[in-house]
Design an enzyme around this catalytic site. Sequence first.
Site, PDB file in Angstrom:
ATOM      1  N   CYS A 162     -19.236  10.943 -33.471  1.00 63.22           N
ATOM      2  CA  CYS A 162     -18.904  12.078 -34.341  1.00 63.22           C
ATOM      3  C   CYS A 162     -19.575  12.023 -35.715  1.00 63.22           C
ATOM      4  O   CYS A 162     -19.501  12.995 -36.467  1.00 63.22           O
ATOM      5  CB  CYS A 162     -17.391  12.156 -34.529  1.00 63.22           C
ATOM      6  SG  CYS A 162     -16.465  11.982 -33.004  1.00 63.22           S
ATOM      7  N   HIS A 294     -13.228  15.377 -42.228  1.00 63.29           N
ATOM      8  CA  HIS A 294     -13.488  15.179 -40.802  1.00 63.29           C
ATOM      9  C   HIS A 294     -12.415  15.929 -40.015  1.00 63.29           C
ATOM     10  O   HIS A 294     -12.728  16.605 -39.039  1.00 63.29           O
ATOM     11  CB  HIS A 294     -13.503  13.695 -40.462  1.00 63.29           C
ATOM     12  CG  HIS A 294     -14.010  13.409 -39.091  1.00 63.29           C
ATOM     13  ND1 HIS A 294     -15.270  13.790 -38.677  1.00 63.29           N
ATOM     14  CD2 HIS A 294     -13.435  12.805 -38.027  1.00 63.29           C
ATOM     15  CE1 HIS A 294     -15.447  13.420 -37.417  1.00 63.29           C
ATOM     16  NE2 HIS A 294     -14.349  12.826 -37.005  1.00 63.29           N
ATOM     17  N   GLU A 305      -7.485   9.817 -42.986  1.00 61.13           N
ATOM     18  CA  GLU A 305      -8.411  10.432 -43.932  1.00 61.13           C
ATOM     19  C   GLU A 305      -7.729  10.776 -45.249  1.00 61.13           C
ATOM     20  O   GLU A 305      -8.277  10.526 -46.327  1.00 61.13           O
ATOM     21  CB  GLU A 305      -9.036  11.676 -43.321  1.00 61.13           C
ATOM     22  CG  GLU A 305     -10.116  12.304 -44.188  1.00 61.13           C
ATOM     23  CD  GLU A 305     -10.964  13.320 -43.447  1.00 61.13           C
ATOM     24  OE1 GLU A 305     -12.059  13.653 -43.953  1.00 61.13           O
ATOM     25  OE2 GLU A 305     -10.538  13.793 -42.364  1.00 61.13           O
ATOM     26  N   LYS A 326     -13.172  22.464 -38.595  1.00 64.34           N
ATOM     27  CA  LYS A 326     -13.000  22.285 -37.153  1.00 64.34           C
ATOM     28  C   LYS A 326     -11.896  23.190 -36.616  1.00 64.34           C
ATOM     29  O   LYS A 326     -11.879  23.506 -35.425  1.00 64.34           O
ATOM     30  CB  LYS A 326     -12.682  20.826 -36.824  1.00 64.34           C
ATOM     31  CG  LYS A 326     -13.855  19.865 -36.971  1.00 64.34           C
ATOM     32  CD  LYS A 326     -13.462  18.451 -36.545  1.00 64.34           C
ATOM     33  CE  LYS A 326     -14.635  17.489 -36.657  1.00 64.34           C
ATOM     34  NZ  LYS A 326     -15.003  17.183 -38.058  1.00 64.34           N
ATOM     35  N   HIS A 331     -14.651  20.771 -32.685  1.00 61.61           N
ATOM     36  CA  HIS A 331     -15.337  19.524 -32.999  1.00 61.61           C
ATOM     37  C   HIS A 331     -16.651  19.473 -32.219  1.00 61.61           C
ATOM     38  O   HIS A 331     -16.641  19.300 -31.006  1.00 61.61           O
ATOM     39  CB  HIS A 331     -14.431  18.347 -32.616  1.00 61.61           C
ATOM     40  CG  HIS A 331     -14.885  17.025 -33.152  1.00 61.61           C
ATOM     41  ND1 HIS A 331     -16.189  16.760 -33.497  1.00 61.61           N
ATOM     42  CD2 HIS A 331     -14.201  15.866 -33.379  1.00 61.61           C
ATOM     43  CE1 HIS A 331     -16.287  15.521 -33.925  1.00 61.61           C
ATOM     44  NE2 HIS A 331     -15.100  14.961 -33.861  1.00 61.61           N
ATOM     45  N   PHE A 390     -15.605   7.615 -33.548  1.00 62.62           N
ATOM     46  CA  PHE A 390     -15.180   6.568 -32.625  1.00 62.62           C
ATOM     47  C   PHE A 390     -16.164   5.398 -32.751  1.00 62.62           C
ATOM     48  O   PHE A 390     -17.375   5.591 -32.926  1.00 62.62           O
ATOM     49  CB  PHE A 390     -15.204   7.081 -31.184  1.00 62.62           C
ATOM     50  CG  PHE A 390     -13.961   7.819 -30.766  1.00 62.62           C
ATOM     51  CD1 PHE A 390     -12.878   7.969 -31.618  1.00 62.62           C
ATOM     52  CD2 PHE A 390     -13.870   8.362 -29.499  1.00 62.62           C
ATOM     53  CE1 PHE A 390     -11.737   8.643 -31.225  1.00 62.62           C
ATOM     54  CE2 PHE A 390     -12.733   9.053 -29.083  1.00 62.62           C
ATOM     55  CZ  PHE A 390     -11.665   9.187 -29.949  1.00 62.62           C
TER      56      PHE A 390
END
Length: 402
Positions: A162, A294, A305, A326, A331, A390
Amino acid sequence: MRRVVITGQGTVNPLGHSVSETFAAFQNGVCAIGELEFRDVERLGIRIGGQVKGFRAEDCFDRQKISLYDRFTQFALVAAQEAIDQSGLEFNDSLTDRAGVALGTAGGGLNTWDDSYREVYQEQKSRVHPFVVPRLMNNAAASHVSMQHNLRGPGYSVSTACSSSNHAIGMAFQMIRTGLADVMLTGGSESMLCFGGIKAWEGLRVMSQDCCRPFSADRNGMVQGEGAAIFVLEEYEFARKRGAAIIAEIAGFAMTSDAADIVMPSVSGAARAIGGALADSGLSAGDIGYINAHGTGTAANDRTECAAVRQVFGQDAERLLLSSTKSMHGHLIGGTGAVELLACTMALNESVVPPTINYRKPDPECDLDVVPNEARRVRIDAALSNAFAFGGLNAVLAIRKL
């Protein structure tokens, strides 16, 4: 060190097939997440996503080219052309060796993988198309962009899940800053919306079946999207001398690794990336007006976050605007940071911060101003774009208005 500026931007994403369409959707809080349309979708448990609708490869490329291009490459080529057109650059003999491309992607030609596996295993075909390998390789988009525009400088693709786009943009920035190139096309592209792509993500049990609600206490997971955004980066003096219109300056970049868990994010890793981007840019916490988060819509990401932002910004976190687009486009995995950087350039140039839509209920652990549901008109001079992947791979960009 040399300064680096953005002089062109282009996109194809669920919100629009151009930057202007995307900005209008950001400002109006449009939700482009809907029912997925592709082969075997009825066999999936998750049937929603941010799909690019109305995009026809036939309208953009001839049949011979289409046979070489996976969907993620098609998106990248169209976005790159828009970015170059806006920049006004011509890649002639004096520039071509000093211009390159760095693009991010996580899945690469996943549609090609999916189609080919179906042909071999389900339909029992003994052959696949001779261009399967050139279509599916992760560097396909970067290679075709370089060939299309005769970019003979550095060229490569970055794959960090990501964070792929932010890593690609950050490294392109560093290449110009340190003198390895004068111009770089950079950003990211992704198209994982196919049966195999969604089926794999279903196994993680992090996907929502209805919508994406980042930072809302009743959120229930992420939603996938697809698309691309490409930027033209130039060395500042080079851009100024040719009279280029400058969109923004990339002021700083930082990347960190959590070195902790393959899927669970770390407050420390995120905070070190945010703080590192600030330090690299020379900006203070008080200079930043907006953060494009994010913000995936999962409890683990959203809370981590927000905690990282508070750790870095302290009392300045109270006046920050932080939103997750998003919620509108989904995403885009390896392409997501590039599309989200558009939200930051819009905030700087249009004085409009895009909202976090679908927000319904405050979460005490996400108690920042997440610009719920409606865009906010406010002057923004500097912004951050966060990406946390990830594998614990984090990348944060800092941009400012000139």
